[in-house]
Motif scaffolding. Structure first.
Motif, mmCIF file in Angstrom:
data_model
loop_
_atom_site.group_PDB
_atom_site.id
_atom_site.type_symbol
_atom_site.label_atom_id
_atom_site.label_comp_id
_atom_site.label_asym_id
_atom_site.label_seq_id
_atom_site.Cartn_x
_atom_site.Cartn_y
_atom_site.Cartn_z
ATOM 1 N N TYR A 74 0.834 -1.201 0.000
ATOM 2 C CA TYR A 74 0.000 0.000 0.000
ATOM 3 C C TYR A 74 0.869 1.253 0.000
ATOM 4 O O TYR A 74 1.776 1.397 0.810
ATOM 5 N N GLY A 75 0.601 2.156 -0.920
ATOM 6 C CA GLY A 75 1.396 3.371 -1.050
ATOM 7 C C GLY A 75 2.525 3.259 -2.047
ATOM 8 O O GLY A 75 3.090 4.263 -2.468
ATOM 9 N N ASP A 76 2.911 2.010 -2.398
ATOM 10 C CA ASP A 76 3.877 1.735 -3.467
ATOM 11 C C ASP A 76 5.291 2.201 -3.163
ATOM 12 O O ASP A 76 6.137 2.240 -4.059
ATOM 13 N N SER A 77 5.581 2.554 -1.919
ATOM 14 C CA SER A 77 6.916 3.047 -1.587
ATOM 15 C C SER A 77 7.912 1.901 -1.487
ATOM 16 O O SER A 77 7.675 0.916 -0.764
ATOM 17 N N PRO A 78 9.058 2.012 -2.173
ATOM 18 C CA PRO A 78 10.102 0.986 -2.023
ATOM 19 C C PRO A 78 10.786 1.038 -0.666
ATOM 20 O O PRO A 78 11.620 0.186 -0.367
ATOM 21 N N TYR A 79 10.420 2.024 0.159
ATOM 22 C CA TYR A 79 10.963 2.122 1.513
ATOM 23 C C TYR A 79 9.990 1.541 2.548
ATOM 24 O O TYR A 79 10.237 1.635 3.751
ATOM 25 N N GLN A 80 8.887 0.958 2.075
ATOM 26 C CA GLN A 80 7.918 0.296 2.953
ATOM 27 C C GLN A 80 7.585 -1.061 2.329
ATOM 28 O O GLN A 80 6.536 -1.244 1.721
ATOM 29 N N CYS A 81 8.518 -1.999 2.454
ATOM 30 C CA CYS A 81 8.395 -3.273 1.741
ATOM 31 C C CYS A 81 7.872 -4.394 2.636
ATOM 32 O O CYS A 81 7.975 -4.333 3.859
ATOM 33 N N LEU A 82 7.363 -5.437 1.999
ATOM 34 C CA LEU A 82 6.828 -6.584 2.707
ATOM 35 C C LEU A 82 7.921 -7.521 3.213
ATOM 36 O O LEU A 82 7.638 -8.450 3.966
ATOM 37 N N SER A 83 9.154 -7.279 2.770
ATOM 38 C CA SER A 83 10.289 -8.085 3.219
ATOM 39 C C SER A 83 11.578 -7.325 2.965
ATOM 40 O O SER A 83 11.697 -6.612 1.963
ATOM 41 N N SER A 84 12.554 -7.494 3.849
ATOM 42 C CA SER A 84 13.880 -6.918 3.630
ATOM 43 C C SER A 84 14.706 -7.748 2.662
ATOM 44 O O SER A 84 15.756 -7.312 2.204
ATOM 45 N N PHE A 85 14.227 -8.948 2.351
ATOM 46 C CA PHE A 85 15.032 -9.898 1.594
ATOM 47 C C PHE A 85 14.461 -10.217 0.220
ATOM 48 O O PHE A 85 15.222 -10.424 -0.728
#
Length: 494
Positions: free
Chosen positions: A53-64
């Protein structure tokens, strides 16, 4: 001493292409060829994670995990897993210069699921092997996405109680009960990794390094938080007690309320910093150089009570400092890291940067105080630093010139001897970065093209209409490459 180099900042999502978003296909290789012709030695990108939600690459569903949006569909068509007609039906290429994330979320995932259905039997042994080799991070991601799908995409804090616990028996059984769904996510990571590795090898083969980007925080709705809740300040319902942000600053009068859960650094230390060592180690499998976002948060971070409407009523809390980086160095050795040290600075933050030895960042758009001196002015740049005309969070140079306070603009024109008619203000600022004493200079692709507000990548503290800009295929051309190459030779960055 590091040699003088330069590079271009362009998100993978901003590449041109036929399928609605930049990807790892032929246009990525063409851009690498452009960098090579322009005599650039670095390609800086934004985080490659799975956006939500929001499409930000700084708010991801996983760090990996890597973003399936970047998978090249041409390879899947060549393998016969999807057809050209099926791709055409999704109409992903309706807008050439902008990402439509809603259409992408629905259309590209439909195509990837069709490709998985067609190719899974042929690839089964390879998928099992890939899963085994990457199980340390891939299992938690694939479980997270599978259970999320079973809960209609809801945040994990809203899942049925038994699935909120990563270590529960019910969670473990999902891997077998929902094997079909589970291995779809293995399939996406297999192709993401395969294609990215091939592109990175091609890039490195041209003598070009890739600068990746690692957010300091993880998203509240992420596999990272779900699998490691004890490392964060959460209540008994796994909701954040406090959240991250920054105080009022240059960008916003009320600060930025990011909403990310903050680390319980005492718990992270007791865990021997393993979570952070894993993140860094994985990042260096993907990139040659790593920019760590919001680096000052390792010295002190701005902590805001959960539920706040803005970031004004926060407080500074001490971070791990050198203890973290000593552990990382002990585990992984010396690493090529850039510290994003922008924002409110203190002597303690500056001391941490010096002690790590990492280069900090200088932003030219912040430099032109018409009265006082500034560390961001090119004559003050130390060798061990990276200078930018602006980052993804800044205005483009054109927009900055158009909107800067009159005296600030006048000083920039005087300092850089900008000649709008013959050179262009954008090239004048790029020249200011390239002639700097900093070992590395970087400019956004938008700045080389003299683009304005319409091409800005992100406006901090806003939601919607960010992260959508894409460069036109025709703008990546030999004429521009030769002009960049000439400037690069002039200031001995090649």
């Amino acid at each position: 001493m590091k040699k003088r180099k330069s590079g271009i900042l362009l998100s993978v999502s901003s590449l041109p292409g036929e399928y609605g978003v930049g990807d790892f296909g032929k246009e990525a290789y063409r851009f690498v060829d452009f960098l090579n012709e322009a005599r650039q030695k670095y390609w800086q990108i934004l985080p490659l994670g799975v956006t939500s939600y929001g499409d930000s690459p700084y708010q991801c569903l996983s760090s990996f995990a890597g973003n399936p949006y970047f998978i090249d569909l041409d390879e899947l068509m060549q393998r016969g897993y999807i057809s050209r007609e099926e791709v055409s039906v999704e109409n992903l290429d309706a807008e050439e210069d902008k990402v439509d994330y809603g259409k992408l979320y629905n259309g590209k995932y439909r195509l990837l699921r069709k490709a998985y259905k067609m190719g899974k039997h042929e690839l089964w042994s390879e998928l099992r092997l890939f899963y085994g080799e990457n199980k340390d991070w891939l299992r938690e991601f694939a479980l997270f996405m599978t259970i999320k799908e079973l809960h209609n995409g809801r945040a994990w804090q809203l899942w049925d109680q038994e699935y909120r616990d990563f270590h529960s028996q019910e969670t473990s059984e999902i891997e077998k009960i929902e094997e079909e769904k589970f291995f779809f996510w293995v399939f996406t990571q297999y192709f993401f990794t395969r294609q990215w590795t091939r592109l990175k090898d091609y890039t490195n083969g041209k003598g070009i390094k890739i600068i990746g980007d690692l957010p300091i925080y993880v998203s509240a709705d992420s596999a990272d938080l779900w699998a490691n809740p004890s490392l964060f300040k959460l209540d008994k319902n796994f909701e954040p007690i406090t959240v991250a942000g920054v105080p009022p600053d240059y960008f916003t009068a009320t600060g930025q309320l990011w909403g990310n859960p903050v680390y319980d650094w005492e718990a992270v230390e007791k865990n021997d910093y393993r979570f952070w060592i894993r993140r860094i180690e994985h990042s260096f499998r993907l990139y040659d150089t790593l920019r760590i976002d919001h680096f000052r948060g390792f010295e002190s971070f701005w902590e805001v009570p959960a539920g706040s409407i803005d970031a004004v009523n926060g407080k500074w809390v001490k971070g791990p400092g050198m203890k973290l980086f000593n552990k990382i160095r002990e585990a992984l050795g010396s690493l090529d890291i850039i510290a994003e040290d922008l924002g409110f600075q203190t002597e303690q933050v500056e001391e941490l940067i010096r002690e790590t030895g990492f280069p900090g960042m200088k932003i030219l758009q912040f430099a032109f105080d018409p009265v006082g001196d500034s560390d961001y002015l090119p004559h003050n740049h130390e060798r061990n630093s990276v200078v930018y005309t602006g980052t993804h969070d800044n205005k483009t140079v054109r927009d900055w010139i158009d909107t800067a306070p009159k005296k600030e603009k006048e000083f920039a024109i005087e300092y850089l001897k900008l000649e709008d008619e013959t050179e262009g203000y954008n090239w004048g600022l790029i020249r200011g970065a390239w002639c700097s004493g900093a070992y590395l200079s970087v400019a956004q692709m938008q700045d080389f093209l003299d683009l304005g507000l319409e091409s800005r990548m992100n406006i901090p503290a806003t939601l919607g209409n960010n992260w959508t800009w894409r460069v036109k295929k025709s703008d990546i051309n030999s004429t521009l490459a030769k002009r960049i190459a000439k400037l690069t030779r002039t200031y001995r960055r090649d």
